[in-house]
Design an enzyme around this catalytic site. Sequence first.
Site, mmCIF file in Angstrom:
data_model
loop_
_atom_site.group_PDB
_atom_site.id
_atom_site.type_symbol
_atom_site.label_atom_id
_atom_site.label_comp_id
_atom_site.label_asym_id
_atom_site.label_seq_id
_atom_site.Cartn_x
_atom_site.Cartn_y
_atom_site.Cartn_z
ATOM 1 N N LYS A 50 -17.572 -8.994 39.668
ATOM 2 C CA LYS A 50 -18.353 -7.753 39.733
ATOM 3 C C LYS A 50 -19.033 -7.596 41.090
ATOM 4 C CE LYS A 50 -19.226 -7.680 34.765
ATOM 5 N NZ LYS A 50 -20.252 -7.743 33.706
ATOM 6 N N CYS A 72 -23.774 -9.904 37.417
ATOM 7 C CA CYS A 72 -24.183 -10.763 36.297
ATOM 8 C C CYS A 72 -23.266 -10.516 35.107
ATOM 9 C CB CYS A 72 -25.614 -10.450 35.852
ATOM 10 S SG CYS A 72 -26.871 -10.674 37.092
ATOM 11 N N ASP A 73 -23.143 -11.524 34.265
ATOM 12 C CA ASP A 73 -22.458 -11.354 32.996
ATOM 13 C C ASP A 73 -23.018 -12.379 32.017
ATOM 14 O OD1 ASP A 73 -20.072 -9.724 31.872
ATOM 15 O OD2 ASP A 73 -19.886 -11.730 31.005
ATOM 16 N N SER A 74 -23.138 -11.980 30.759
ATOM 17 C CA SER A 74 -23.724 -12.861 29.741
ATOM 18 C C SER A 74 -22.805 -13.004 28.538
ATOM 19 C CB SER A 74 -25.065 -12.303 29.250
ATOM 20 O OG SER A 74 -25.995 -12.208 30.296
ATOM 21 N N GLY A 109 -24.099 -15.668 33.860
ATOM 22 C CA GLY A 109 -23.574 -15.976 35.180
ATOM 23 C C GLY A 109 -24.203 -15.031 36.173
#
EC number: 3.6.1.9
Length: 192
Positions: A50, A72-74, A109
């Site tokens: 991203k 970000c990624d969750s 992340g």
Amino acid sequence: MLLLASASPARRRLLEQAAIPHRVRVSGVDESTIHDQDPRALVQKLAFAKASAVQSCLDPSVDGGITAVLGCDSVFVFEGEVFGKPADAKEAIDRWQRMAGGSGELLTGHCLVADGLGATMACVSTVVQFAALRLGEIEAYVASGEPLNCAGGFALEGRGGLLIRGLNGCYSNVIGLSLPWLRTALEDHCAG
């Protein structure tokens, strides 16, 4: 100025509440094309994809003043299973019936990309402990629609906060962005 590569209103609110100047640009990354068996590696790969996608499209005439891009990624891991956003209300109810009274790990992340400095990445982990719940409580929460838009099917900052017994780790990480990690990464970026 920071450019947030995310469509998440919760991440945007965290930056606003922390008074971090930023703009938002959605990356357009197709998350379904990125895989990894290790959920920690997966969220970091997604965050990097991203941030890199947005950073590669920066136009100095439009994006002057942007010094770094944040992706970000969750995901939520419960009993070894990775939970992203529930597909529908039935899946959300099924998950909540499993999670009630238990605990799992919310992984986010983070990737900060800056010209000339490369990428700074990390996975931040927070253990989330859920209250014991009756089926009616679960159904009412799912009917609110809130859990359908969140990794793991809960929003700590919303109605879901009433269903959480405790946390071990970073509060803001559960919302989607570890502010302590970001502060350190930005300090390192400015020092670099």
